[in-house]
Design a protein around this motif. Structure first.
Motif, PDB file in Angstrom:
ATOM      1  N   ASN A 138       1.286  -1.153   0.005  1.00 48.73           N
ATOM      2  CA  ASN A 138       0.049   0.228   0.262  1.00 48.73           C
ATOM      3  C   ASN A 138       0.964   1.170   0.033  1.00 48.73           C
ATOM      4  O   ASN A 138       0.902   2.120   1.305  1.00 48.73           O
ATOM      5  CB  ASN A 138      -1.127  -0.105   1.205  1.00 48.73           C
ATOM      6  CG  ASN A 138      -2.199  -1.395   1.042  1.00 48.73           C
ATOM      7  OD1 ASN A 138      -1.869  -1.800   0.065  1.00 48.73           O
ATOM      8  ND2 ASN A 138      -1.972  -1.398   1.926  1.00 48.73           N
ATOM      9  N   VAL A 139       1.860   1.447  -1.004  1.00 51.14           N
ATOM     10  CA  VAL A 139       2.073   2.620  -1.178  1.00 51.14           C
ATOM     11  C   VAL A 139       1.717   3.723  -1.994  1.00 51.14           C
ATOM     12  O   VAL A 139       0.915   3.582  -2.453  1.00 51.14           O
ATOM     13  CB  VAL A 139       3.847   2.455  -1.694  1.00 51.14           C
ATOM     14  CG1 VAL A 139       4.764   3.148  -2.350  1.00 51.14           C
ATOM     15  CG2 VAL A 139       4.866   1.324  -1.064  1.00 51.14           C
ATOM     16  N   ASN A 140       1.820   4.541  -1.911  1.00 47.87           N
ATOM     17  CA  ASN A 140       0.825   5.867  -2.513  1.00 47.87           C
ATOM     18  C   ASN A 140       1.420   5.866  -3.928  1.00 47.87           C
ATOM     19  O   ASN A 140       2.850   6.281  -3.505  1.00 47.87           O
ATOM     20  CB  ASN A 140       1.044   7.653  -1.442  1.00 47.87           C
ATOM     21  CG  ASN A 140       0.384   8.579  -2.648  1.00 47.87           C
ATOM     22  OD1 ASN A 140       0.464   8.470  -3.471  1.00 47.87           O
ATOM     23  ND2 ASN A 140      -0.401   9.226  -1.203  1.00 47.87           N
ATOM     24  N   THR A 181       3.131   9.751  -4.117  1.00 47.43           N
ATOM     25  CA  THR A 181       4.110  10.196  -3.863  1.00 47.43           C
ATOM     26  C   THR A 181       5.426   9.236  -3.767  1.00 47.43           C
ATOM     27  O   THR A 181       6.506   9.533  -2.712  1.00 47.43           O
ATOM     28  CB  THR A 181       4.188  11.116  -2.614  1.00 47.43           C
ATOM     29  OG1 THR A 181       3.200  10.008  -1.302  1.00 47.43           O
ATOM     30  CG2 THR A 181       3.028  12.558  -2.461  1.00 47.43           C
ATOM     31  N   PRO A 195       2.174   3.940   3.701  1.00 41.65           N
ATOM     32  CA  PRO A 195       1.659   4.345   4.482  1.00 41.65           C
ATOM     33  C   PRO A 195       1.632   4.243   5.953  1.00 41.65           C
ATOM     34  O   PRO A 195       2.679   3.736   6.843  1.00 41.65           O
ATOM     35  CB  PRO A 195      -0.073   2.867   4.471  1.00 41.65           C
ATOM     36  CG  PRO A 195       1.776   1.625   4.053  1.00 41.65           C
ATOM     37  CD  PRO A 195       2.587   2.064   3.871  1.00 41.65           C
ATOM     38  N   ASP A 248      -1.438   1.211   9.654  1.00 43.38           N
ATOM     39  CA  ASP A 248      -2.195   0.277   8.828  1.00 43.38           C
ATOM     40  C   ASP A 248      -2.880  -0.709   8.448  1.00 43.38           C
ATOM     41  O   ASP A 248      -1.403  -1.996   9.184  1.00 43.38           O
ATOM     42  CB  ASP A 248      -1.312   0.874   7.487  1.00 43.38           C
ATOM     43  CG  ASP A 248      -2.397   0.526   6.449  1.00 43.38           C
ATOM     44  OD1 ASP A 248      -3.317   0.788   5.954  1.00 43.38           O
ATOM     45  OD2 ASP A 248      -2.203  -0.685   5.464  1.00 43.38           O
TER      46      ASP A 248
END
Length: 151
Positions: A18-20, A23, A27, A31
């Motif tokens: 779950n990496v943005n 950017t 997380p 999370d």
């Protein structure tokens, strides 16, 4: 239930896909997407050293050095070969998709975490030494600078 075996000093390692995507930020430490990596056998790093620019001003006898950035940091990680585990699937999927993964190192005491994003690379082929656990060795190319977060 699988027995959790932390690193000898009490550090545990977690991975998350779950990496943005914009950017490349990991997380939050609470999370639900974090997956614990079991049976870590080795953890080392290289790089991250400061680089300096050196120049000689006109009319000055001595050279001047100023910081100009850091070398890229790599982390080498070995863990138990468990091809059916959630962490192996997440690492393999991130590696094959060339996608950044989030990493969290939970330090002894459980109050401090080091989080960062990085690309995993490695063959995912197990290595076996006599009388030892079969392990997978990967390298994480760290993106940016790891952040230390206190819970």
């Amino acid at each position: 239930m699988q027995k959790r075996i932390p690193l000898p000093n009490g550090t545990t390692i977690w991975v998350s896909p779950n990496v943005n995507p914009v950017t490349l930020a990991p997380p939050g430490i609470t999370d639900a997407g974090w997956i614990e990596v079991h049976k870590i056998t080795a953890l080392t790093h290289s790089g991250g050293d400061e680089k300096f620019s050196t120049y000689s001003p006109l009319g000055s006898y001595e050279d001047v050095r100023s910081p100009s950035g850091r070398n890229p940091m790599d982390i080498q990680l070995s863990f138990e070969d468990a091809p059916d585990s959630a962490y192996a699937a997440a690492i393999t999927q991130g590696r094959d998709a060339r996608a950044a993964l989030a990493w969290k190192f939970k330090l002894p005491g459980g109050l401090t975490n080091v989080v960062f994003a990085g690309y995993a690379s490695g063959a995912m082929l197990p290595v076996l030494d006599r009388n030892q656990l079969m392990t997978i060795a990967i390298t994480i190319a760290v993106i940016g600078t790891p952040k230390r977060i206190t819970a």
